[in-house]
Design a protein around this motif. Structure first.
Motif, PDB file in Angstrom:
ATOM      1  N   ARG A 151       0.801  -1.225   0.000  1.00  0.00           N
ATOM      2  CA  ARG A 151       0.000   0.000   0.000  1.00  0.00           C
ATOM      3  C   ARG A 151       0.836   1.278   0.000  1.00  0.00           C
ATOM      4  N   HIS A 152       2.060   1.182   0.477  1.00  0.00           N
ATOM      5  CA  HIS A 152       2.905   2.374   0.573  1.00  0.00           C
ATOM      6  C   HIS A 152       3.876   2.421  -0.606  1.00  0.00           C
ATOM      7  N   GLU A 183      -3.400   3.221  19.374  1.00  0.00           N
ATOM      8  CA  GLU A 183      -4.545   2.480  18.841  1.00  0.00           C
ATOM      9  C   GLU A 183      -4.290   0.986  18.983  1.00  0.00           C
ATOM     10  N   HIS A 232      -9.967  -1.151  17.149  1.00  0.00           N
ATOM     11  CA  HIS A 232     -10.626  -1.494  15.889  1.00  0.00           C
ATOM     12  C   HIS A 232     -10.629  -3.009  15.715  1.00  0.00           C
ATOM     13  N   ASP A 244      -4.002  -0.416   6.593  1.00  0.00           N
ATOM     14  CA  ASP A 244      -4.728   0.828   6.316  1.00  0.00           C
ATOM     15  C   ASP A 244      -4.803   1.710   7.558  1.00  0.00           C
ATOM     16  N   LEU A 245      -5.061   1.089   8.713  1.00  0.00           N
ATOM     17  CA  LEU A 245      -5.155   1.866   9.952  1.00  0.00           C
ATOM     18  C   LEU A 245      -3.793   2.417  10.348  1.00  0.00           C
ATOM     19  N   LEU A 258      -1.332   3.234   8.260  1.00  0.00           N
ATOM     20  CA  LEU A 258      -1.049   4.346   7.344  1.00  0.00           C
ATOM     21  C   LEU A 258      -1.867   5.581   7.703  1.00  0.00           C
ATOM     22  N   SER A 259      -3.103   5.378   8.117  1.00  0.00           N
ATOM     23  CA  SER A 259      -3.941   6.505   8.532  1.00  0.00           C
ATOM     24  C   SER A 259      -3.349   7.203   9.755  1.00  0.00           C
ATOM     25  N   LEU A 260      -2.888   6.424  10.723  1.00  0.00           N
ATOM     26  CA  LEU A 260      -2.276   7.009  11.914  1.00  0.00           C
ATOM     27  C   LEU A 260      -0.988   7.747  11.553  1.00  0.00           C
ATOM     28  N   ALA A 284      -0.277   9.149   8.743  1.00  0.00           N
ATOM     29  CA  ALA A 284      -0.639  10.374   8.033  1.00  0.00           C
ATOM     30  C   ALA A 284      -1.094  11.459   9.014  1.00  0.00           C
ATOM     31  N   ARG A 285      -1.892  11.083   9.997  1.00  0.00           N
ATOM     32  CA  ARG A 285      -2.383  12.047  10.990  1.00  0.00           C
ATOM     33  C   ARG A 285      -1.251  12.600  11.826  1.00  0.00           C
ATOM     34  N   ARG A 286      -0.212  11.808  12.004  1.00  0.00           N
ATOM     35  CA  ARG A 286       0.937  12.259  12.799  1.00  0.00           C
ATOM     36  C   ARG A 286       2.003  12.938  11.944  1.00  0.00           C
TER      37      ARG A 286
END
Length: 391
Positions: free
Chosen positions: A31-32, A144, A165, A379-380, A382-384, A386-388
């Protein structure tokens, strides 16, 4: 899509955690767009993703408080070695996988030194079983949690723990489990009088095997005395082969000792019923459609603390379905005669067998998710990141 190289620190202390971590890292690489480097502690599966483990992760495969106490100086040293290596590497994220007695202690030390480092805990600690306070205690060092059981996010929310999650369980997409499941659903139960095959799974840890194998041996003898010629198969891991062979060498009736994954899954396919150590293997058997009775023997300290355990069952299929599917025998009530009678009922066309297989369908349905667990976890992560601001 960012092409920034990522450095992920992973700590997995068991074979199951090694597989989970490897699945997630493999999905992360897909994914990356940038390079993904891995550091930390793990086994063969994570080595396949490029990890050079800081030490042999089998050192963390210990069971029971007495074993932990006996190895405490070494464990303390390994916690320090692992923490220092991760702190020095300054990764983009720390992924701790199961084995909370070790991985959480490392995470606390790393978070203290690197307060901005995102930390993800894969496999929710069993706070629903005992020590509920651990959920809230995770907040300072875990951002998380990726849960493999569907009820865990609700439990963590109730207990005030980190955001959790449910991402599904990797076993629901395991190629061999899927193959065995379909083969077993298509086969008929053996006729009365036909020779049965009973699968024996006394665990992969030395303490488990030492405690359970003598009980299994006595059950074998009684089963044959009551039912005649029977085939007993016992898959084990290479590091426990000598122990299993040594313990069974003097038995008048010996099981077929099998090594390797291919032999294990063939045994799953051929077995009429199983007697197994409580743990992840009970869920493997349920998903593969193999009727089983679950067994467990704890050390003396665990027995003294039994009144602190809040969970109503130790069998994962029962927890997932929220009702009793798999019978369980623990400690002093674990007797060969009980295992024999369950093996008889589960290896024949009986109401008990039919009810268990129906329950397995409920377990299967409750574990279904839109994505495989590793992909959902990636996915989770990568989302974390990105938020950081780390992508």
């Amino acid at each position: 899509m960012s092409e920034k190289p990522l450095k992920i620190a992973v700590i997995a202390g068991e074979v199951s955690g090694d597989l989970l971590g490897a699945d997630l890292i493999a999905a992360l690489k897909q994914r990356h767009a940038g390079r993904v480097d891995v550091i930390g502690v793990g086994g063969e599966a994570l080595a396949g993703q490029g990890l050079q483990s800081l030490f042999d992760f089998s050192e963390l495969s210990i069971m029971g408080i007495t074993q932990v106490l006996s190895k405490l100086p070494r464990l303390i040293k390994l916690i320090s070695v692992t923490s220092d290596a991760i702190i020095a590497a300054k990764p983009d994220l720390l992924l701790i996988v199961d084995s909370p007695d070790f991985t959480h202690r490392v995470a606390k030390r790393v978070r203290k030194a690197l307060p901005d480092l995102p930390v993800v805990n894969y496999v929710c600690p069993s706070v629903w079983a005992w020590k509920e306070y651990r959920a809230k205690a995770m907040l300072p060092y875990v951002d998380e949690v990726l849960a493999v059981l569907p009820f865990e996010p609700q439990v963590m929310e109730r207990l005030g723990g980190p955001k959790t999650h449910f991402i599904g369980h990797r076993l629901t997409t395991h190629a061999e489990i899927l193959r065995v499941r379909e083969a077993r659903k298509a086969r008929s139960v053996r006729a009365v009088g036909d020779e049965r095959t009973i699968l024996l799974l006394p665990g992969s840890r030395g303490a488990e095997i030492t405690q359970l194998l003598p009980v299994f041996g006595a059950a074998m003898e009684e089963y044959v005395a009551r039912n005649g010629k029977t085939r007993f198969v016992l898959p084990t891991v290479p590091r426990q082969e000598a122990r299993v062979r040594g313990m069974t060498a003097s038995w008048a009736l010996r099981p077929e000792i099998l090594l390797g994954d291919e032999a294990k899954w063939k045994a799953f396919e051929e077995a009429d019923a199983a007697i197994a150590a409580s743990g992840t293997v009970i869920l493997e058997l349920a998903l593969a459609y193999v009727p089983v009775v679950s067994t467990y023997k704890g050390d003396w300290i665990i027995r003294m603390m039994a009144n602190r355990i809040k969970v109503w069952t130790g069998a994962l299929p029962n927890l997932i379905a929220d009702y009793a599917i798999v019978p369980e025998y623990f400690n002093d009530v674990l007797r060969p005669a009980s295992l024999v009678r369950w093996a008889e009922r589960l290896s024949s066309n009986t109401p008990q067998r039919a009810t268990m297989l129906s329950g397995y369908d409920d377990v299967w349905n409750r574990l279904q998710t839109d994505l495989p667990a590793g992909e959902a976890g990636a996915d989770l992560v990568l989302s974390l990141l990105a938020r950081r601001g780390r992508l």
